[in-house]
Design a protein around this motif. Sequence first.
Motif, PDB file in Angstrom:
ATOM      1  N   LEU A  14      -4.408  25.787  19.803  1.00  0.00           N
ATOM      2  CA  LEU A  14      -5.043  27.091  19.763  1.00  0.00           C
ATOM      3  C   LEU A  14      -4.213  28.053  18.940  1.00  0.00           C
ATOM      4  O   LEU A  14      -2.995  27.944  18.883  1.00  0.00           O
ATOM      5  CB  LEU A  14      -5.196  27.636  21.190  1.00  0.00           C
ATOM      6  N   PRO A  15      -4.863  29.026  18.300  1.00  0.00           N
ATOM      7  CA  PRO A  15      -4.076  30.039  17.590  1.00  0.00           C
ATOM      8  C   PRO A  15      -3.245  30.846  18.581  1.00  0.00           C
ATOM      9  O   PRO A  15      -3.627  31.036  19.731  1.00  0.00           O
ATOM     10  CB  PRO A  15      -5.132  30.900  16.902  1.00  0.00           C
ATOM     11  N   LEU A  16      -2.106  31.328  18.104  1.00  0.00           N
ATOM     12  CA  LEU A  16      -1.223  32.131  18.953  1.00  0.00           C
ATOM     13  C   LEU A  16      -1.839  33.502  19.206  1.00  0.00           C
ATOM     14  O   LEU A  16      -2.558  34.028  18.356  1.00  0.00           O
ATOM     15  CB  LEU A  16       0.127  32.324  18.266  1.00  0.00           C
ATOM     16  N   PRO A  17      -1.522  34.104  20.356  1.00  0.00           N
ATOM     17  CA  PRO A  17      -1.913  35.500  20.569  1.00  0.00           C
ATOM     18  C   PRO A  17      -1.325  36.370  19.445  1.00  0.00           C
ATOM     19  O   PRO A  17      -0.282  36.044  18.873  1.00  0.00           O
ATOM     20  CB  PRO A  17      -1.291  35.855  21.923  1.00  0.00           C
ATOM     21  N   LEU A  18      -1.973  37.477  19.144  1.00  0.00           N
ATOM     22  CA  LEU A  18      -1.604  38.334  18.028  1.00  0.00           C
ATOM     23  C   LEU A  18      -0.133  38.756  18.060  1.00  0.00           C
ATOM     24  O   LEU A  18       0.566  38.693  17.043  1.00  0.00           O
ATOM     25  CB  LEU A  18      -2.507  39.573  17.978  1.00  0.00           C
ATOM     26  N   ASP A  19       0.377  39.162  19.221  1.00  0.00           N
ATOM     27  CA  ASP A  19       1.780  39.578  19.311  1.00  0.00           C
ATOM     28  C   ASP A  19       2.736  38.432  18.977  1.00  0.00           C
ATOM     29  O   ASP A  19       3.730  38.626  18.277  1.00  0.00           O
ATOM     30  CB  ASP A  19       2.100  40.132  20.699  1.00  0.00           C
ATOM     31  N   LEU A  20       2.440  37.240  19.470  1.00  0.00           N
ATOM     32  CA  LEU A  20       3.298  36.086  19.173  1.00  0.00           C
ATOM     33  C   LEU A  20       3.214  35.714  17.695  1.00  0.00           C
ATOM     34  O   LEU A  20       4.212  35.306  17.096  1.00  0.00           O
ATOM     35  CB  LEU A  20       2.929  34.888  20.040  1.00  0.00           C
ATOM     36  N   GLU A  21       2.050  35.843  17.111  1.00  0.00           N
ATOM     37  CA  GLU A  21       1.907  35.569  15.680  1.00  0.00           C
ATOM     38  C   GLU A  21       2.734  36.566  14.881  1.00  0.00           C
ATOM     39  O   GLU A  21       3.376  36.204  13.890  1.00  0.00           O
ATOM     40  CB  GLU A  21       0.436  35.633  15.261  1.00  0.00           C
ATOM     41  N   CYS A  22       2.784  37.816  15.307  1.00  0.00           N
ATOM     42  CA  CYS A  22       3.632  38.827  14.657  1.00  0.00           C
ATOM     43  C   CYS A  22       5.106  38.454  14.784  1.00  0.00           C
ATOM     44  O   CYS A  22       5.876  38.599  13.824  1.00  0.00           O
ATOM     45  CB  CYS A  22       3.378  40.213  15.246  1.00  0.00           C
ATOM     46  N   PHE A  53       6.797  27.825  19.617  1.00  0.00           N
ATOM     47  CA  PHE A  53       5.860  28.799  20.176  1.00  0.00           C
ATOM     48  C   PHE A  53       4.764  28.099  20.964  1.00  0.00           C
ATOM     49  O   PHE A  53       4.318  27.017  20.594  1.00  0.00           O
ATOM     50  CB  PHE A  53       5.199  29.617  19.056  1.00  0.00           C
ATOM     51  N   ASP A  54       4.346  28.727  22.066  1.00  0.00           N
ATOM     52  CA  ASP A  54       3.146  28.310  22.786  1.00  0.00           C
ATOM     53  C   ASP A  54       2.358  29.567  23.121  1.00  0.00           C
ATOM     54  O   ASP A  54       2.695  30.649  22.638  1.00  0.00           O
ATOM     55  CB  ASP A  54       3.481  27.460  24.024  1.00  0.00           C
ATOM     56  N   GLN A  55       1.360  29.477  23.927  1.00  0.00           N
ATOM     57  CA  GLN A  55       0.474  30.604  24.204  1.00  0.00           C
ATOM     58  C   GLN A  55       1.143  31.730  24.995  1.00  0.00           C
ATOM     59  O   GLN A  55       0.654  32.853  24.995  1.00  0.00           O
ATOM     60  CB  GLN A  55      -0.775  30.124  24.953  1.00  0.00           C
ATOM     61  N   THR A  56       2.271  31.445  25.649  1.00  0.00           N
ATOM     62  CA  THR A  56       2.876  32.459  26.527  1.00  0.00           C
ATOM     63  C   THR A  56       4.250  32.944  26.078  1.00  0.00           C
ATOM     64  O   THR A  56       4.795  33.868  26.674  1.00  0.00           O
ATOM     65  CB  THR A  56       3.001  31.924  27.967  1.00  0.00           C
ATOM     66  N   GLY A  57       4.835  32.324  25.053  1.00  0.00           N
ATOM     67  CA  GLY A  57       6.157  32.746  24.622  1.00  0.00           C
ATOM     68  C   GLY A  57       6.755  31.815  23.594  1.00  0.00           C
ATOM     69  O   GLY A  57       6.056  31.027  22.958  1.00  0.00           O
ATOM     70  N   ALA A  58       8.087  31.898  23.450  1.00  0.00           N
ATOM     71  CA  ALA A  58       8.804  31.087  22.472  1.00  0.00           C
ATOM     72  C   ALA A  58      10.088  30.538  23.081  1.00  0.00           C
ATOM     73  O   ALA A  58      10.807  31.255  23.776  1.00  0.00           O
ATOM     74  CB  ALA A  58       9.122  31.921  21.236  1.00  0.00           C
ATOM     75  N   ASP A  59      10.341  29.276  22.817  1.00  0.00           N
ATOM     76  CA  ASP A  59      11.579  28.618  23.232  1.00  0.00           C
ATOM     77  C   ASP A  59      12.495  28.494  22.025  1.00  0.00           C
ATOM     78  O   ASP A  59      12.044  28.159  20.928  1.00  0.00           O
ATOM     79  CB  ASP A  59      11.289  27.214  23.775  1.00  0.00           C
ATOM     80  N   LEU A  85       6.065  36.312  26.303  1.00  0.00           N
ATOM     81  CA  LEU A  85       5.280  37.385  25.705  1.00  0.00           C
ATOM     82  C   LEU A  85       5.170  38.553  26.681  1.00  0.00           C
ATOM     83  O   LEU A  85       5.363  39.706  26.305  1.00  0.00           O
ATOM     84  CB  LEU A  85       3.891  36.870  25.311  1.00  0.00           C
ATOM     85  N   ALA A  86       4.891  38.234  27.942  1.00  0.00           N
ATOM     86  CA  ALA A  86       4.810  39.266  28.979  1.00  0.00           C
ATOM     87  C   ALA A  86       6.230  39.668  29.372  1.00  0.00           C
ATOM     88  O   ALA A  86       6.964  38.884  29.963  1.00  0.00           O
ATOM     89  CB  ALA A  86       4.055  38.741  30.190  1.00  0.00           C
ATOM     90  N   GLY A  87       6.634  40.857  29.009  1.00  0.00           N
ATOM     91  CA  GLY A  87       7.956  41.338  29.391  1.00  0.00           C
ATOM     92  C   GLY A  87       9.042  41.083  28.368  1.00  0.00           C
ATOM     93  O   GLY A  87      10.150  41.569  28.518  1.00  0.00           O
ATOM     94  N   GLY A  88       8.768  40.322  27.331  1.00  0.00           N
ATOM     95  CA  GLY A  88       9.765  40.044  26.311  1.00  0.00           C
ATOM     96  C   GLY A  88       9.509  40.876  25.063  1.00  0.00           C
ATOM     97  O   GLY A  88       8.525  41.600  24.980  1.00  0.00           O
ATOM     98  N   SER A  89      10.410  40.744  24.088  1.00  0.00           N
ATOM     99  CA  SER A  89      10.247  41.498  22.850  1.00  0.00           C
ATOM    100  C   SER A  89      10.737  40.684  21.667  1.00  0.00           C
ATOM    101  O   SER A  89      11.506  39.719  21.825  1.00  0.00           O
ATOM    102  CB  SER A  89      11.021  42.812  22.923  1.00  0.00           C
ATOM    103  N   LEU A  90      10.321  41.102  20.492  1.00  0.00           N
ATOM    104  CA  LEU A  90      10.781  40.466  19.255  1.00  0.00           C
ATOM    105  C   LEU A  90      12.297  40.596  19.134  1.00  0.00           C
ATOM    106  O   LEU A  90      12.966  39.661  18.712  1.00  0.00           O
ATOM    107  CB  LEU A  90      10.081  41.095  18.048  1.00  0.00           C
ATOM    108  N   GLU A  91      12.841  41.722  19.530  1.00  0.00           N
ATOM    109  CA  GLU A  91      14.286  41.934  19.442  1.00  0.00           C
ATOM    110  C   GLU A  91      15.043  40.928  20.310  1.00  0.00           C
ATOM    111  O   GLU A  91      16.077  40.400  19.898  1.00  0.00           O
ATOM    112  CB  GLU A  91      14.663  43.366  19.848  1.00  0.00           C
ATOM    113  N   GLN A  92      14.534  40.650  21.506  1.00  0.00           N
ATOM    114  CA  GLN A  92      15.164  39.649  22.378  1.00  0.00           C
ATOM    115  C   GLN A  92      15.131  38.276  21.715  1.00  0.00           C
ATOM    116  O   GLN A  92      16.122  37.543  21.740  1.00  0.00           O
ATOM    117  CB  GLN A  92      14.448  39.573  23.724  1.00  0.00           C
TER     118      GLN A  92
END
Length: 143
Positions: A14-22, A53-59, A85-92
């Motif tokens: 599945l395509p990644l959620p928009l925030d994860l794609e960013c 990456f998966d639908q909920t975050g990144a390892d 994705l929930a509670g995390g940030s690109l900076e982290q």
Amino acid sequence: MSKSRLTELLPLNLPLPLDLECWREALLRTLPPPITGELTLFAGVPLKVIISFDQTGADVLLPMQESAMSSVSRHKPVPQGRVELAGGSLEQLQRLVNDTIAMRIKSFRECACCGRRVPQELLGSLNGAPACRQCLQGRRFLL
């Protein structure tokens, strides 16, 4: 047409959620080249970091390989952390990636022949001293 049990077990691409794609796009601009992969990014030569990456975050994974003296090189990535994705940030995520790259580079060793710093898995031994594959290439060994 009915689905087989195998296709039920396979994850959907599945395509990644928009925030994860960013997040993924931002990393593509900052990671050491070359970068391969789509949902799993492999960055650098020699490999310095893996981001999956998966639908909920990144390892973030630290790439590790067996010794160059082994006939088969086996990648054994070591998990370094996950940013949700929930509670995390690109900076982290960027901080975790940068820390992992720094850890990987710190593990490189110096070749006794040419002085280059290379990953442990690309080192062999020449007269009891660490030597990179390039320095070992073309040498004959007596057993």
